[in-house]
Design a protein around this motif. Structure first.
Motif, PDB file in Angstrom:
ATOM      1  N   LYS A   1     -30.406 -16.049  -2.857  1.00 29.97           N
ATOM      2  CA  LYS A   1     -31.768 -16.039  -3.371  1.00 29.97           C
ATOM      3  C   LYS A   1     -32.742 -16.351  -2.231  1.00 29.97           C
ATOM      4  O   LYS A   1     -32.869 -17.499  -1.799  1.00 29.97           O
TER       5      LYS A   1
ATOM      6  N   ARG B   1     -29.665 -24.090  -6.336  1.00 34.70           N
ATOM      7  CA  ARG B   1     -30.341 -24.931  -7.322  1.00 34.70           C
ATOM      8  C   ARG B   1     -31.137 -24.138  -8.350  1.00 34.70           C
ATOM      9  O   ARG B   1     -31.422 -24.640  -9.442  1.00 34.70           O
ATOM     10  N   SER B   2     -31.530 -22.923  -8.022  1.00 34.33           N
ATOM     11  CA  SER B   2     -32.343 -22.144  -8.963  1.00 34.33           C
ATOM     12  C   SER B   2     -31.506 -21.207  -9.827  1.00 34.33           C
ATOM     13  O   SER B   2     -32.054 -20.369 -10.552  1.00 34.33           O
TER      14      SER B   2
ATOM     15  N   CYS C   1     -37.055 -28.201  -9.314  1.00 36.54           N
ATOM     16  CA  CYS C   1     -36.125 -28.716  -8.296  1.00 36.54           C
ATOM     17  C   CYS C   1     -36.885 -29.435  -7.183  1.00 36.54           C
ATOM     18  O   CYS C   1     -36.420 -30.455  -6.660  1.00 36.54           O
TER      19      CYS C   1
ATOM     20  N   LEU D   1     -37.550 -23.520  -9.617  1.00 36.24           N
ATOM     21  CA  LEU D   1     -37.695 -23.981  -8.232  1.00 36.24           C
ATOM     22  C   LEU D   1     -38.733 -25.094  -8.139  1.00 36.24           C
ATOM     23  O   LEU D   1     -38.543 -26.066  -7.394  1.00 36.24           O
TER      24      LEU D   1
ATOM     25  N   GLU E   1     -35.212 -19.372  -2.473  1.00 34.34           N
ATOM     26  CA  GLU E   1     -34.819 -20.729  -2.103  1.00 34.34           C
ATOM     27  C   GLU E   1     -35.080 -20.992  -0.627  1.00 34.34           C
ATOM     28  O   GLU E   1     -35.536 -22.069  -0.242  1.00 34.34           O
TER      29      GLU E   1
ATOM     30  N   SER F   1     -28.375 -25.699  -2.015  1.00 35.24           N
ATOM     31  CA  SER F   1     -28.379 -24.258  -2.227  1.00 35.24           C
ATOM     32  C   SER F   1     -27.829 -23.948  -3.613  1.00 35.24           C
ATOM     33  O   SER F   1     -26.927 -24.625  -4.101  1.00 35.24           O
TER      34      SER F   1
ATOM     35  N   ASN G   1     -38.671 -21.681  -0.068  1.00 36.20           N
ATOM     36  CA  ASN G   1     -39.001 -23.051  -0.460  1.00 36.20           C
ATOM     37  C   ASN G   1     -38.519 -24.065   0.561  1.00 36.20           C
ATOM     38  O   ASN G   1     -39.167 -25.084   0.796  1.00 36.20           O
ATOM     39  N   ASP G   2     -37.371 -23.772   1.181  1.00 37.66           N
ATOM     40  CA  ASP G   2     -36.868 -24.675   2.216  1.00 37.66           C
ATOM     41  C   ASP G   2     -37.864 -24.790   3.363  1.00 37.66           C
ATOM     42  O   ASP G   2     -38.096 -25.880   3.901  1.00 37.66           O
TER      43      ASP G   2
ATOM     44  N   ASN H   1     -37.259 -18.282 -12.631  1.00 41.53           N
ATOM     45  CA  ASN H   1     -36.796 -18.711 -11.317  1.00 41.53           C
ATOM     46  C   ASN H   1     -37.859 -19.545 -10.613  1.00 41.53           C
ATOM     47  O   ASN H   1     -37.558 -20.576  -9.995  1.00 41.53           O
TER      48      ASN H   1
END
Length: 438
Positions: free
Chosen positions: A326, A365-366, A390, A387, A329, A363, A332-333, A383
């Motif tokens: 994904k 998490r979504s 999270c 996120l 993710e 990783s 977002n990181d 999704n």
């Protein structure tokens, strides 16, 4: 108790076996006692967990064969029937068999394909556990009717091509095929063979598991809305109490969802004209190709609920996590490292200083099942909401804080922002899925 019961139910369903048989009537290549190792190297033939799942009474699986005459399709179907003798085989070739002899007549081809589709339709309506479509299916439009049937009746479909070393060798195919298809015709068919890359890959539940989880989600969502005035305000514009039917209608969950197949997306690939990042690389990777049609257990740990979406949170076990890709993710990181999102979380942190992030959230998490969305809200919004949830949970964890929860029948609910809430189940649910493309 409901969660515990549901967990036991899903576990037992994979152990329920039923046997039966319907002859295939297919005829293509001579059956041989020797089968190339690569020919039979499919999860549904070799993996014990997958075989147990497909043999269970809850299986709804359609195996759509693809391959040129002489490529080894019929030999592969024979191997499948040895493992699953109750399978229903639908083959247009079967209707060319006259008194035990194959007699091809081009004028009968269209009618025979229609009879083959009618047989598949009937098998779907009866809820047969495994349906095998034993045709060449060289071009996508040739198997589209069967894909449509699978979707309509809640079957997970798997495209299966022989892995024989000669499958793309025109001279060898012309020599091996039983129906005396000449070299020139074989070469023409090879040139017209269309590769198939799905729109996305994911883990697909069977109809029974999907229906049970839909019912659980309804109960959980209704209780959350009843106990949260803010959620009612976001949904209806006021904090009045609303009857259950009106709440279900808001998420289009009032018309029943029987037959809907829930899934957890592993990788969105897009189309050739609008491809996702790493589309071809992901599709062709050995990890993906060796996992198609394989059974995976996934763990359901809770839910995320907002005025826009209802989703069920998925914890992927290590083997499945290898297939999860994904890009959202990763984006977002980057934001975590730059602390761009921190201001949004401050309101729930009670002036607690948020430390700099040295450890990124996990990783996968979504991962989720989209249960329902409000009118006009696309499924991908689930999704995005998850996120966000999270991010907040990770910020709270880094700050050593926890939010109080309110009890509901299935566990506890916590409000993370004005817009959404999370539910944590008292006991997670393990369900068995099939990995494949859509």
């Amino acid at each position: 108790m409901y969660i515990i019961y549901l967990s036991i139910f899903f576990f037992l369903q994979t152990l329920s076996l039923r046997v039966g048989h319907e002859p295939s009537g297919h005829a293509e290549e001579p059956s041989t006692s020797h089968v190339e190792r690569s020919t039979a190297d499919f999860p549904f033939l070799q993996d014990a967990t997958t075989r147990q799942y497909l043999q269970s009474s809850q299986s709804r699986t359609m195996l759509i064969m693809r391959g040129l005459p002489g490529s080894g399709k019929s030999t592969l179907v024979d191997e499948i029937l040895k493992k699953y003798p109750f399978s229903v085989v639908c083959s247009s070739d079967a209707y060319f068999m006259k008194d035990g002899e194959y007699r091809f007549n081009k004028s009968e081809l269209s009618a025979n394909h229609q009879m083959c589709q009618a047989k598949a339709d009937d098998a779907c309506r009866r809820g047969e556990r495994i349906i095998i479509i034993d045709n060449t299916n060289i071009r996508r439009w040739e198997f589209k009717a069967y894909v449509d049937l699978a979707r309509k009746f809640g079957y997970t479909y798997i495209l299966v091509s022989p892995r024989t070393s000669w499958r793309n060798n025109a001279a060898e195919l012309a020599k091996r095929n039983r129906h005396q298809v000449d070299l020139q015709t074989i070469q023409k068919k090879l040139r017209s063979y269309e590769e198939y890359v799905p729109f996305y890959y994911g883990w697909f539940l069977n109809p029974t598991a999907s229906d049970s989880l839909m019912e659980l989600s309804k109960k959980c969502m209704l209780e959350c809305v009843r106990k949260n005035a803010q959620l009612r305000l976001n949904m209806f514009g006021d904090t009045n109490e609303y009857p259950d039917p009106q709440i279900l209608e808001y998420f289009s969950m009032d018309k029943g969802n029987s037959g809907k197949i829930l899934h957890c997306t592993a990788k969105f690939l897009g189309s050739p004209k609008n491809p996702a990042v790493r589309r071809k690389e992901y599709h062709e990777s050995p990890e993906v190709q060796s996992s198609i049609g394989k059974a995976f257990a996934i763990e359901l740990t809770g839910m995320v609920i907002s005025s826009e979406v209802v989703g069920m949170r998925v914890k992927l076990l290590p083997e499945a996590l290898k297939l999860y890709d994904k890009p959202e993710e990763k984006e977002n990181d980057k934001a975590h490292l730059q602390k761009k999102y921190v201001d949004e979380q401050v309101s729930i942190m009670d002036d607690t200083e948020i430390p700099e992030f040295h450890d990124l959230p996990a990783s996968g998490r979504s991962a989720h099942l989209t249960i329902a969305t409000a009118n006009g809200v696309p499924p991908k919004r689930t999704n995005e909401v998850l996120l966000d949830a999270c991010d907040i949970e990770h910020a709270l964890d880094m700050a050593g804080k926890t939010l109080p929860g309110v009890r509901i029948d299935q566990g506890s609910i916590r409000q993370l922002k004005d817009q959404f809430w999370t539910v944590t189940f008292d006991k997670s649910i393990i369900v068995t899925t099939l990995f494949g493309g859509y």
